[in-house]
Design a protein around this motif. Structure first.
Motif, PDB file in Angstrom:
ATOM      1  N   LEU A  41       0.810  -1.223   0.000  1.00 49.50           N
ATOM      2  CA  LEU A  41       0.000   0.000   0.000  1.00 49.50           C
ATOM      3  C   LEU A  41       0.844   1.274   0.000  1.00 49.50           C
ATOM      4  O   LEU A  41       0.416   2.303  -0.521  1.00 49.50           O
ATOM      5  CB  LEU A  41      -0.934   0.028   1.222  1.00 49.50           C
ATOM      6  CG  LEU A  41      -2.130  -0.929   1.211  1.00 49.50           C
ATOM      7  CD1 LEU A  41      -2.906  -0.800   2.510  1.00 49.50           C
ATOM      8  CD2 LEU A  41      -3.045  -0.649   0.020  1.00 49.50           C
ATOM      9  N   ALA A  42       2.039   1.202   0.583  1.00 49.95           N
ATOM     10  CA  ALA A  42       2.846   2.417   0.759  1.00 49.95           C
ATOM     11  C   ALA A  42       3.172   3.086  -0.575  1.00 49.95           C
ATOM     12  O   ALA A  42       3.168   4.320  -0.682  1.00 49.95           O
ATOM     13  CB  ALA A  42       4.123   2.089   1.521  1.00 49.95           C
ATOM     14  N   SER A  43       3.428   2.299  -1.621  1.00 51.92           N
ATOM     15  CA  SER A  43       3.767   2.880  -2.925  1.00 51.92           C
ATOM     16  C   SER A  43       2.597   3.661  -3.517  1.00 51.92           C
ATOM     17  O   SER A  43       2.782   4.535  -4.368  1.00 51.92           O
ATOM     18  CB  SER A  43       4.201   1.781  -3.906  1.00 51.92           C
ATOM     19  OG  SER A  43       3.158   0.847  -4.091  1.00 51.92           O
ATOM     20  N   LEU A  44       1.383   3.354  -3.049  1.00 48.37           N
ATOM     21  CA  LEU A  44       0.211   4.073  -3.551  1.00 48.37           C
ATOM     22  C   LEU A  44       0.131   5.496  -3.010  1.00 48.37           C
ATOM     23  O   LEU A  44      -0.596   6.332  -3.558  1.00 48.37           O
ATOM     24  CB  LEU A  44      -1.077   3.320  -3.190  1.00 48.37           C
ATOM     25  CG  LEU A  44      -1.245   1.909  -3.772  1.00 48.37           C
ATOM     26  CD1 LEU A  44      -2.610   1.346  -3.405  1.00 48.37           C
ATOM     27  CD2 LEU A  44      -1.075   1.922  -5.285  1.00 48.37           C
ATOM     28  N   ILE A  45       0.884   5.782  -1.941  1.00 46.80           N
ATOM     29  CA  ILE A  45       0.893   7.147  -1.409  1.00 46.80           C
ATOM     30  C   ILE A  45       1.397   8.107  -2.486  1.00 46.80           C
ATOM     31  O   ILE A  45       0.806   9.158  -2.730  1.00 46.80           O
ATOM     32  CB  ILE A  45       1.756   7.251  -0.134  1.00 46.80           C
ATOM     33  CG1 ILE A  45       1.149   6.397   0.989  1.00 46.80           C
ATOM     34  CG2 ILE A  45       1.889   8.705   0.313  1.00 46.80           C
ATOM     35  CD1 ILE A  45       2.044   6.260   2.211  1.00 46.80           C
ATOM     36  N   THR A  46       2.492   7.729  -3.142  1.00 44.25           N
ATOM     37  CA  THR A  46       3.025   8.551  -4.230  1.00 44.25           C
ATOM     38  C   THR A  46       2.103   8.496  -5.444  1.00 44.25           C
ATOM     39  O   THR A  46       1.790   9.520  -6.038  1.00 44.25           O
ATOM     40  CB  THR A  46       4.437   8.073  -4.635  1.00 44.25           C
ATOM     41  OG1 THR A  46       5.222   7.888  -3.464  1.00 44.25           O
ATOM     42  CG2 THR A  46       5.119   9.068  -5.542  1.00 44.25           C
ATOM     43  N   ALA A  47       1.667   7.286  -5.795  1.00 46.96           N
ATOM     44  CA  ALA A  47       0.841   7.115  -6.995  1.00 46.96           C
ATOM     45  C   ALA A  47      -0.468   7.895  -6.901  1.00 46.96           C
ATOM     46  O   ALA A  47      -0.928   8.466  -7.897  1.00 46.96           O
ATOM     47  CB  ALA A  47       0.556   5.629  -7.220  1.00 46.96           C
ATOM     48  N   SER A  48      -1.057   7.940  -5.698  1.00 44.68           N
ATOM     49  CA  SER A  48      -2.343   8.630  -5.557  1.00 44.68           C
ATOM     50  C   SER A  48      -2.218  10.132  -5.776  1.00 44.68           C
ATOM     51  O   SER A  48      -3.176  10.791  -6.172  1.00 44.68           O
ATOM     52  CB  SER A  48      -2.957   8.342  -4.182  1.00 44.68           C
ATOM     53  OG  SER A  48      -2.162   8.889  -3.137  1.00 44.68           O
ATOM     54  N   ARG A  49      -1.026  10.675  -5.520  1.00 45.01           N
ATOM     55  CA  ARG A  49      -0.815  12.115  -5.737  1.00 45.01           C
ATOM     56  C   ARG A  49      -0.926  12.483  -7.209  1.00 45.01           C
ATOM     57  O   ARG A  49      -1.245  13.631  -7.537  1.00 45.01           O
ATOM     58  CB  ARG A  49       0.580  12.530  -5.250  1.00 45.01           C
ATOM     59  CG  ARG A  49       0.847  12.417  -3.788  1.00 45.01           C
ATOM     60  CD  ARG A  49       0.122  13.408  -2.942  1.00 45.01           C
ATOM     61  NE  ARG A  49       0.197  14.783  -3.408  1.00 45.01           N
ATOM     62  CZ  ARG A  49      -0.312  15.812  -2.743  1.00 45.01           C
ATOM     63  NH1 ARG A  49      -0.921  15.614  -1.599  1.00 45.01           N
ATOM     64  NH2 ARG A  49      -0.228  17.033  -3.229  1.00 45.01           N
ATOM     65  N   VAL A  50      -0.644  11.527  -8.076  1.00 50.51           N
ATOM     66  CA  VAL A  50      -0.666  11.820  -9.512  1.00 50.51           C
ATOM     67  C   VAL A  50      -2.022  12.361  -9.940  1.00 50.51           C
ATOM     68  O   VAL A  50      -2.112  13.306 -10.731  1.00 50.51           O
ATOM     69  CB  VAL A  50      -0.306  10.555 -10.333  1.00 50.51           C
ATOM     70  CG1 VAL A  50      -0.471  10.811 -11.825  1.00 50.51           C
ATOM     71  CG2 VAL A  50       1.119  10.113 -10.022  1.00 50.51           C
TER      72      VAL A  50
END
Length: 386
Positions: free
Chosen positions: A351-360
């Motif tokens: 889930l942690a990698s989605l923190i950056t991805a969700s900002r997109v």
């Protein structure tokens, strides 16, 4: 039929795509990223099953649907943990523009391949110095006999290494007098004078970002899509689907993260009860679910208006949908990571990698501030700040 209630066909499409996404899932996407390659297997299978081209005309190998159907495809793949970013670009932007404005030859040359996934097209609009101001685009196209010569730079262009061509937004030179006259050109990947340079991103994604340099790229007359004097109409015909599909991307990602958190909150037991029994855990997850559902409603409205041919109404709704979906996605991901505590930051739970991805989805393809500008002066009638 009311757009609030999905048809049986749409429910069936949703279920079928969800099943495909589940067979690949988050592990598949994580593996392709780790190996530095593209999700070609999922892309090819989705193409064979007809999902990539659901919005394209049947006479050119598509499904004969619209952005409504294509947004379902991307949302469900995302909810399964295996979104395909190039769905936003290749069939939604480029396929739509060519289907609406391309010549018969361009449609025959491109649409069947875009529909079945055997061909892929990227889209180049953003420039280093223009940012969100498309009026400052400096990529210029000038006539040289029957040919066009294209010169300029583009930045943050997705998937150029996967694409057979890039649909480039330029301007005819007389647009410098003040009138914006964007023109759209199909630039083959191997065109002379056309260079691409990868951008080193913190974001872990299978689709890479590129800077493009066009140095007097010579293109035949038939590289121009549509009428050189109707560029703005053609441009927005591609940008509204882009916003709707970005909303689908965000909603799918938010749903994926939320599902992982709900599963964890049901099973993780502390002090003799599952943590999901505690309102401090349950209520924020419920709020995240509500926000995602509300964003989906606006996305469905935007898709319906666009498919019905209401470009003005779709513009407003698409911007609102993209804004709402981005906010809902970021909050859902944040709350999901928080629900898992330390486990939310481990590679095991993913889930942690989605923190950056969700900002997109807050930043691209247009920032939330520019959407607020749009709603301020287009919808509310407030004076422009710029």
């Amino acid at each position: 039929m009311s757009t609030l209630i999905e048809s049986e066909e749409h429910k069936a499409l949703r279920a079928a795509v969800a099943a495909l996404g589940k067979r690949y899932g988050r592990d598949y996407i994580a593996r392709t990223v780790a190996e530095g390659r593209h999700p070609t297997e999922l892309w090819a299978e989705a193409g064979k099953l007809g999902y990539l081209g659901v919005n394209l005309p049947e006479e050119y190998g598509g499904g004969g649907g619209g952005i409504t159907e294509l947004s379902i495809v991307l949302e469900e793949l995302g909810a399964a943990g295996s979104p395909l970013l190039m769905l936003v670009v290749s069939p939604a932007i480029c396929g739509t523009v060519i289907a609406r404005f391309g010549t018969e030859e361009q449609k025959r040359a491109w649409l069947p391949g875009l529909a079945d996934g055997t061909r892929l097209m990227a889209f180049g609009i953003t420039e280093p110095d223009a940012g969100s101001n498309s009026h400052r685009i400096t990529t210029t196209a000038r006539k040289d006999g029957a040919d066009w010569l294209l010169t300029g730079r583009k930045v943050f262009i997705s998937g150029v290494d996967m694409a057979d061509a890039v649909l480039i937004v330029g301007r005819t030179e007389d647009a410098r007098t003040g009138r914006l006259k964007p023109c759209l050109f199909i630039v083959p990947r191997d065109a002379e004078g056309f260079q691409r340079h990868p951008i080193d991103m913190e974001l872990n994604a299978a689709e890479k970002q590129f800077e493009l340099v066009l140095d007097d790229v010579r293109l035949p007359a038939d590289a121009l899509v549509g009428d050189e004097d109707a560029g703005l109409l053609q441009l927005f015909a591609g940008l509204n689907p882009e916003r709707i599909m970005t909303a689908a991307f965000g909603i799918g990602m938010g749903r994926y993260a939320l599902a992982r958190a709900v599963e964890y909150a049901r099973e993780r037991t502390v002090w003799k009860a599952p943590i999901g029994a505690h309102q401090a855990i349950a209520h924020p997850l419920a709020q995240a679910h509500i926000d995602l559902e509300l964003a989906r409603l606006m996305m469905q409205k935007a898709a319906h208006l666009y498919d019905a041919g209401d470009d003005i109404g779709a513009g407003e709704a698409a911007n609102m949908a993209k804004y709402a979906a981005a906010e809902a996605c970021v909050k859902a991901v944040d709350q999901s990571v928080h629900t898992l505590g330390g486990n939310g930051l481990t590679r095991e739970f993913g889930l942690a990698s989605l923190i950056t991805a969700s900002r997109v989805s807050r930043i691209a393809p247009v920032s939330r501030e520019m959407i607020l500008n749009y709603v301020s002066h287009q919808t509310l009638g407030l004076p422009k700040s710029y």
